[in-house]
Design a protein around this motif. Sequence first.
Motif, PDB file in Angstrom:
ATOM      1  N   ASP A 173      31.140   2.470 -41.580  1.00  0.00           N
ATOM      2  CA  ASP A 173      30.512   1.986 -40.352  1.00  0.00           C
ATOM      3  C   ASP A 173      30.343   0.469 -40.350  1.00  0.00           C
ATOM      4  OD1 ASP A 173      28.540   1.770 -42.256  1.00  0.00           O
ATOM      5  OD2 ASP A 173      26.961   2.699 -41.050  1.00  0.00           O
ATOM      6  N   GLY A 174      31.025  -0.227 -41.257  1.00  0.00           N
ATOM      7  CA  GLY A 174      30.926  -1.680 -41.285  1.00  0.00           C
ATOM      8  C   GLY A 174      31.401  -2.254 -42.595  1.00  0.00           C
ATOM      9  N   ARG A 175      30.598  -3.157 -43.157  1.00  0.00           N
ATOM     10  CA  ARG A 175      30.936  -3.775 -44.436  1.00  0.00           C
ATOM     11  C   ARG A 175      29.685  -4.399 -45.029  1.00  0.00           C
ATOM     12  NH1 ARG A 175      32.071  -7.549 -40.536  1.00  0.00           N
ATOM     13  NH2 ARG A 175      31.888  -9.766 -41.091  1.00  0.00           N
ATOM     14  N   ILE A 176      29.764  -4.716 -46.322  1.00  0.00           N
ATOM     15  CA  ILE A 176      28.683  -5.363 -47.044  1.00  0.00           C
ATOM     16  C   ILE A 176      29.241  -6.655 -47.613  1.00  0.00           C
ATOM     17  CG2 ILE A 176      27.020  -5.128 -48.929  1.00  0.00           C
ATOM     18  CD1 ILE A 176      27.316  -2.078 -48.601  1.00  0.00           C
ATOM     19  N   THR A 177      28.532  -7.774 -47.431  1.00  0.00           N
ATOM     20  CA  THR A 177      29.084  -9.063 -47.818  1.00  0.00           C
ATOM     21  C   THR A 177      28.057  -9.950 -48.508  1.00  0.00           C
ATOM     22  OG1 THR A 177      28.533 -10.261 -45.771  1.00  0.00           O
ATOM     23  CG2 THR A 177      30.574  -8.985 -45.771  1.00  0.00           C
ATOM     24  N   VAL A 178      28.582 -10.883 -49.294  1.00  0.00           N
ATOM     25  CA  VAL A 178      27.811 -12.014 -49.800  1.00  0.00           C
ATOM     26  C   VAL A 178      28.600 -13.262 -49.467  1.00  0.00           C
ATOM     27  CG1 VAL A 178      26.977 -13.242 -51.842  1.00  0.00           C
ATOM     28  CG2 VAL A 178      26.670 -10.761 -51.672  1.00  0.00           C
ATOM     29  N   ASP A 179      27.952 -14.213 -48.824  1.00  0.00           N
ATOM     30  CA  ASP A 179      28.555 -15.503 -48.488  1.00  0.00           C
ATOM     31  C   ASP A 179      27.617 -16.583 -49.005  1.00  0.00           C
ATOM     32  OD1 ASP A 179      29.902 -17.648 -47.477  1.00  0.00           O
ATOM     33  OD2 ASP A 179      29.665 -17.122 -45.367  1.00  0.00           O
TER      34      ASP A 179
ATOM     35  N   ARG B  57      24.542  -9.736 -46.554  1.00  0.00           N
ATOM     36  CA  ARG B  57      24.511  -9.053 -45.260  1.00  0.00           C
ATOM     37  C   ARG B  57      25.031  -7.628 -45.393  1.00  0.00           C
ATOM     38  NH1 ARG B  57      26.782 -14.199 -43.786  1.00  0.00           N
ATOM     39  NH2 ARG B  57      25.395 -15.426 -42.446  1.00  0.00           N
ATOM     40  N   ILE B  58      24.411  -6.736 -44.626  1.00  0.00           N
ATOM     41  CA  ILE B  58      24.912  -5.369 -44.459  1.00  0.00           C
ATOM     42  C   ILE B  58      25.195  -5.173 -42.977  1.00  0.00           C
ATOM     43  CG2 ILE B  58      24.427  -2.918 -44.701  1.00  0.00           C
ATOM     44  CD1 ILE B  58      22.568  -3.559 -46.997  1.00  0.00           C
ATOM     45  N   PHE B  59      26.469  -4.952 -42.639  1.00  0.00           N
ATOM     46  CA  PHE B  59      26.893  -4.731 -41.263  1.00  0.00           C
ATOM     47  C   PHE B  59      27.015  -3.231 -41.024  1.00  0.00           C
ATOM     48  CE2 PHE B  59      28.391  -8.897 -42.444  1.00  0.00           C
ATOM     49  CZ  PHE B  59      28.322  -9.674 -41.306  1.00  0.00           C
ATOM     50  N   ARG B  60      26.322  -2.764 -39.976  1.00  0.00           N
ATOM     51  CA  ARG B  60      26.433  -1.362 -39.550  1.00  0.00           C
ATOM     52  C   ARG B  60      26.709  -1.372 -38.057  1.00  0.00           C
ATOM     53  NH1 ARG B  60      21.645  -1.237 -42.735  1.00  0.00           N
ATOM     54  NH2 ARG B  60      21.923  -0.144 -44.734  1.00  0.00           N
ATOM     55  N   GLY B  61      27.970  -1.209 -37.692  1.00  0.00           N
ATOM     56  CA  GLY B  61      28.331  -1.315 -36.282  1.00  0.00           C
ATOM     57  C   GLY B  61      28.002  -2.700 -35.772  1.00  0.00           C
ATOM     58  N   GLU B  62      27.191  -2.785 -34.717  1.00  0.00           N
ATOM     59  CA  GLU B  62      26.781  -4.066 -34.154  1.00  0.00           C
ATOM     60  C   GLU B  62      25.526  -4.621 -34.807  1.00  0.00           C
ATOM     61  OE1 GLU B  62      28.500  -5.783 -31.867  1.00  0.00           O
ATOM     62  OE2 GLU B  62      30.042  -4.223 -31.965  1.00  0.00           O
ATOM     63  N   GLU B  63      24.917  -3.874 -35.712  1.00  0.00           N
ATOM     64  CA  GLU B  63      23.690  -4.310 -36.360  1.00  0.00           C
ATOM     65  C   GLU B  63      23.990  -5.023 -37.675  1.00  0.00           C
ATOM     66  OE1 GLU B  63      21.182  -0.947 -36.877  1.00  0.00           O
ATOM     67  OE2 GLU B  63      20.975  -0.542 -34.729  1.00  0.00           O
ATOM     68  N   VAL B  64      23.201  -6.069 -37.959  1.00  0.00           N
ATOM     69  CA  VAL B  64      23.369  -6.838 -39.188  1.00  0.00           C
ATOM     70  C   VAL B  64      22.004  -7.022 -39.853  1.00  0.00           C
ATOM     71  CG1 VAL B  64      24.211  -8.951 -40.263  1.00  0.00           C
ATOM     72  CG2 VAL B  64      25.304  -8.096 -38.171  1.00  0.00           C
ATOM     73  N   GLU B  65      21.918  -6.624 -41.106  1.00  0.00           N
ATOM     74  CA  GLU B  65      20.718  -6.865 -41.912  1.00  0.00           C
ATOM     75  C   GLU B  65      21.015  -8.021 -42.854  1.00  0.00           C
ATOM     76  OE1 GLU B  65      18.341  -4.617 -45.515  1.00  0.00           O
ATOM     77  OE2 GLU B  65      19.385  -3.409 -44.002  1.00  0.00           O
TER      78      GLU B  65
END
Length: 258
Positions: A216-222, A227-235
């Motif tokens: 349902d998205g992706r998990i990233t470190v920049d 960040r945790i992306f779930r569809g249009e939501e970002v934590e």
Amino acid sequence: MYSKEQLARTFERIGLTYDPDARPTPELLSSVQLAMATRIPYENLDILRGVPLSLDYGDLYDKIVLRHRGGYCFELNGFLGEVLRSLGYGVTEYMARYLRGECEIPMRRHRVVIAEAEDGSRLICDVGIGQSAFRLPLPFREGAESSQFGEVYRVTREPFFGWVISDFYHGEWRRFYSFTEEVQLNIDYVMPSFWCEHAPDSPFITAPMLSIKTEDGRITVDGDVFRIFRGEEVEETTLSDEAERRAVYRKYFGLDVI
């Protein structure tokens, strides 16, 4: 080519069961790409640590499978291509321009894999992109559109760019990356990879870049931003110290390095 034992270890690494009698079908190809995209992280930690990268297929197997590491496009797509060859797919590789977010025409510095299945279908495969990207192969056919996991991709042709992959974003098509059909050998990626490791304006030398796909998205470190992306939501969270970074790297990316 990887041995059956190496393929079995690779499938274990990505959460699949290896069948030595499996045919090189489009369905198996989709399973392998999705599993790699969701189990093997995109990461540039060796570049930041000054560890020289190797594109040798044996070294890629050692790093990704035996040491449970990830890599970036020249490593990840190189490994994917060799796995697919070993499974019986016809594999051709090209060099691409990454166009998303660019104001000027960029240099070619992305590795692309084209796989031909036993039914003759040809598909564009990619597990080497940290941003949002197709998790399943795309038909290598002009005008083909693919809807997957809430995203839509299209394959077209243009006079200068050649084959262009676009994604549908905020109501319009935007170019993702492009490539022309000049076949590349593994050695052809050594020079652009060296540029990415060492050039002063390389985007890979300044801060940690990690990413792994989910369904349902992706998990990233920049840098220090997690960040945790779930569809249009970002934590979004800021990693404040080395202990937090280590914990995130281990929990979400399966990595024990900084």
